[in-house]
Scaffold this active site. Structure first.
Site, mmCIF file in Angstrom:
data_model
loop_
_atom_site.group_PDB
_atom_site.id
_atom_site.type_symbol
_atom_site.label_atom_id
_atom_site.label_comp_id
_atom_site.label_asym_id
_atom_site.label_seq_id
_atom_site.Cartn_x
_atom_site.Cartn_y
_atom_site.Cartn_z
ATOM 1 N N HIS A 51 6.120 -0.809 -7.991
ATOM 2 C CA HIS A 51 4.715 -0.376 -8.072
ATOM 3 C C HIS A 51 4.392 0.646 -6.986
ATOM 4 C CE1 HIS A 51 0.378 -1.060 -9.035
ATOM 5 N NE2 HIS A 51 0.252 -0.679 -7.772
ATOM 6 N N TYR A 88 -5.747 -1.820 -13.375
ATOM 7 C CA TYR A 88 -4.302 -2.044 -13.344
ATOM 8 C C TYR A 88 -3.765 -2.365 -14.753
ATOM 9 C CZ TYR A 88 -4.573 -2.420 -8.226
ATOM 10 O OH TYR A 88 -4.765 -2.174 -6.889
ATOM 11 N N ASP A 92 -14.431 -1.257 -2.944
ATOM 12 C CA ASP A 92 -13.426 -2.322 -2.986
ATOM 13 C C ASP A 92 -13.664 -3.235 -4.192
ATOM 14 O OD1 ASP A 92 -12.125 -1.368 -0.778
ATOM 15 O OD2 ASP A 92 -13.035 -2.770 0.637
ATOM 16 N N MET A 138 0.859 -1.170 0.000
ATOM 17 C CA MET A 138 0.000 0.000 0.000
ATOM 18 C C MET A 138 0.896 1.220 0.000
ATOM 19 S SD MET A 138 -3.014 1.336 -0.018
ATOM 20 C CE MET A 138 -3.189 3.122 -0.118
ATOM 21 N N GLU A 139 0.595 2.126 -0.943
ATOM 22 C CA GLU A 139 1.495 3.235 -1.254
ATOM 23 C C GLU A 139 1.407 4.384 -0.269
ATOM 24 O OE1 GLU A 139 -1.115 2.173 -3.040
ATOM 25 O OE2 GLU A 139 -2.273 3.803 -3.919
HETATM 26 ZN ZN LIG Z 1 -1.371 0.252 -6.833
#
Ligand SMILES: [Zn+2]
Length: 634
Positions: free
Chosen positions: A329, A415, A407, A304-305
């Site tokens: 990523h 993606y 979600d 998770m970014e």
């Molecule tokens: Zn991502």
């Protein structure tokens, strides 16, 4: 985020509230008569309206958050104050509406005095709107509250569930709409805020956040953080545990439990180089440091970014850097996602499509084109599988999520289809022109949250103008607003996989025994390609032959083990079931466990095995992993 939570399970959910009737059509700036431009009107929903938040940023918009919180492991509760500073977009507006879920609101004050508030009845998926009546001269309110032990965005781990087994652990996961389960706020990606926080924990634990983290901070149970850049709520993150820090480069380092620290720092040692090449190509890194936090194995996603501090599953520590595209990523999100953010969850493809595209580019720059092509093939295979199983309306990049759990949007469409669209643009206009376009795009929209329509308008004004002869507006329209992938899209090809295909064919036809296949130089990607493309059913003898030749039941690489265990379930190969049980109990990353549960649920005996394992594993899973899989065994 790197995560494929199961569209299939979640797509059926229907949300009752926050789904007002459409009020006007989305209008494109470029309509009839402008055939060289991409139109964006395909739905009747309101462009930019967030159908997954009760908040009213169009009237009062939150700008800054100040948290003062206690973390209590004994009660599994976070409690304290959230001071919320807002701006009056509509000067006369007097009600501040915040999102909450399962929060207990104790009081709301302004300038030290109680002010009136009301908590609406909870919607099962969106939570409850908190309405605060703000006096005219006030622009900061303080909400005193505490969380529920069942907060959907917080996971509390017992010492047994950690690597060190001595201390408890906590981590939050806010994307998509779970920040509201641990902070009352305007939980919409189009509301950007700066934040500061004071977090109190047991004295022997360390707290880290998606903010400035001081590697040399004294471990005393009170920690201070500041995030000076405005971020959306889904990027607020906290973790608390027995964490240690090790630098990897000038601006990069890793936080992990001491037992995992060295292995993680070694595995991800190329992070600094990734940061440098990405900066060179796509513009400056705007977030100061870039550190990684390695979580216990129950973390439900790959990564998770969270800005300045990506949260990472330990399941990608393979010993050979074979799974580090995950780091590329999460790092790439520092540009697409964190700097330029999707305004609503309909626009998620702007985050994930460009990030997936950048991931391929980073992998190519660091590890070379051969590896990039292998990963592209695997990504394309994964996309094809999703296209085969998703209904047409869920194959649009700009997906209609009204009335649904956001979600549900996490399939390969935003993606891999998003990345494929970007790759096609690159191939048509040339790499240099496309890189320039992307750099300009990140600059133009820096620290803004934008809609698909804003992106389309920008594309019309830039690439379509400068390279109109090479681009086809209708086709771009098709990519974004229609199902499937347009004919003639870029195709992945890898010579390294051709070799593997030949070996598989020869083995299947009986010409070549498994132990005579020359696998000495095979890397993880080739192994995955070899296993993932086996026929659906193999004989018991064939399974045993593969296992004997390659010891697959004991595979140390979690992805290879996953592919093999999936074959073991589909072919009911019992010698692998001990490992399967162990795997399901020790890994909570949904991408790795869900396909196994799904396959198990298809037969009676599989169901019995799966149910038993799930019941045993469930207390250690994240709520999202539980939710994504419990349907198989009800
Ligand atoms: Zn991502």
């Amino acid at each position: 985020m790197e995560f494929r939570i199961a569209s299939v399970v979640l797509l059926g959910l229907s949300l009752s509230a926050c789904n007002p009737a459409p009020q006007q059509n989305v209008k494109s700036e470029h309509q009839a008569g402008d055939s060289a431009a991409v139109a964006s009107a395909t739905t009747e929903m309101l462009a930019g309206k967030d159908y997954h938040s009760f908040a009213n940023p169009e009237q009062l918009k939150v700008k800054h958050l100040d948290l003062d919180l206690d973390v209590n492991f004994a009660t599994q509760v976070i409690s304290g104050d959230a001071s919320i500073q807002f701006e009056r977009v509509e000067p006369k507006a007097s009600t501040l509406v915040l999102d909450t879920r399962d929060l207990t609101i104790e009081r709301v004050t302004a300038m030290g005095k109680d002010i009136p508030f009301s908590l609406a009845a909870a919607d099962p998926h969106l939570g409850a709107a908190l309405k605060i009546e703000v006096p005219a001269d006030i622009d900061v309110v303080t909400v005193t509250y505490h969380t529920s032990p069942d907060a959907s965005g917080v996971q509390w781990l017992t010492p047994e569930q950690t690597a060190g087994k001595q201390h408890p652990f906590l981590f939050t996961q806010a994307q998509a709409i779970h920040a509201r389960s641990f902070i009352p706020l305007q939980d919409s990606p189009q509301v950007r805020m700066t934040y500061q926080a004071t977090i109190r924990t047991p004295a022997d634990l360390l707290a880290v956040m998606s903010a400035s983290n001081d590697p040399d901070t004294e471990r005393d149970g009170e920690y201070h953080f500041s995030m000076p850049q405005p971020i959306p709520s889904y990027l607020i993150a906290l973790a608390v545990g027995d964490l240690a820090f090790k630098p990897m480069g000038k601006r990069t380092g890793v936080y992990a439990e001491p037992a995992m620290l060295d292995a993680a720092a070694k595995e991800f040692e190329d992070t600094e180089a990734m940061l440098e090449v990405t900066e060179k190509k796509f513009g400056q890194y705007r977030w100061d440091r870039y550190d990684l936090l390695i979580l216990p194995p129950s973390f439900p996603f790959g990564g998770m970014e969270n800005p300045r501090l990506s949260f990472i599953t330990p399941t990608v520590i393979a010993g050979d850097k074979s799974l580090v595209s995950l780091i590329a990523h999460e790092l790439a999100h520092s540009w697409s996602g964190n700097t330029v953010t999707n305004a609503t969850w309909r626009d998620l493809w702007l985050n994930e499509g460009f990030t997936t595209y950048l991931t391929y580019r980073i992998m190519e720059m660091i590890y070379g084109p051969e590896r990039e092509q292998m990963e592209f093939v695997l990504g394309q295979q994964s996309l094809e599988a999703d296209l085969a199983s998703l209904p047409a309306q869920d194959q649009l990049l700009a997906i209609d999520l009204r009335g649904r759990d956001p979600d549900a949007v996490f399939s390969d469409i935003p993606y891999e289809k998003g990345a494929l669209f970007a790759r096609e643009l690159e191939q048509k206009v040339g790499r240099d022109a496309f890189d320039q376009f992307l750099m300009g795009y990140f600059e133009h929209f820096a620290f803004e949250s934008i809609t698909t329509d804003q992106f389309v308008a920008y594309l019309n004004d830039t690439l379509l103008k400068t390279h109109g002869d090479k681009l086809d507006a209708k086709r771009i329209q098709q990519w974004i607003f229609e199902p499937g992938v347009p004919q003639g899209a870029p195709m992945a090809h890898s010579d390294a996989f051709t070799k593997v295909d030949a070996a598989r064919d020869n083995w299947l036809s009986g010409e070549l025994p498994a132990d005579k296949i020359d696998t000495q130089d095979w890397n993880t990607h080739q192994w995955l390609h070899f296993l993932n493309n086996m026929p659906e059913s193999l004989s018991a003898q064939q399974m045993a032959e593969l296992d004997k030749a390659f010891n697959l039941t004991q595979a140390g690489n979690n992805e290879i083990a996953h592919s093999w265990l999936l074959m073991a379930v589909n072919n009911w190969y019992e010698p692998a079931f001990g490992r399967l049980h162990d795997y399901l109990l020790h890994i909570g990353r949904n991408k790795l466990v869900k396909p196994l549960y799904q396959a198990l649920s298809k037969t009676e005996q599989g169901k019995a095995f799966g149910k038993q394992a799930f019941e045993q594993a469930k207390s250690g899973y994240h709520p999202l992993t539980v939710k994504a899989n419990e349907g198989y065994f009800n």
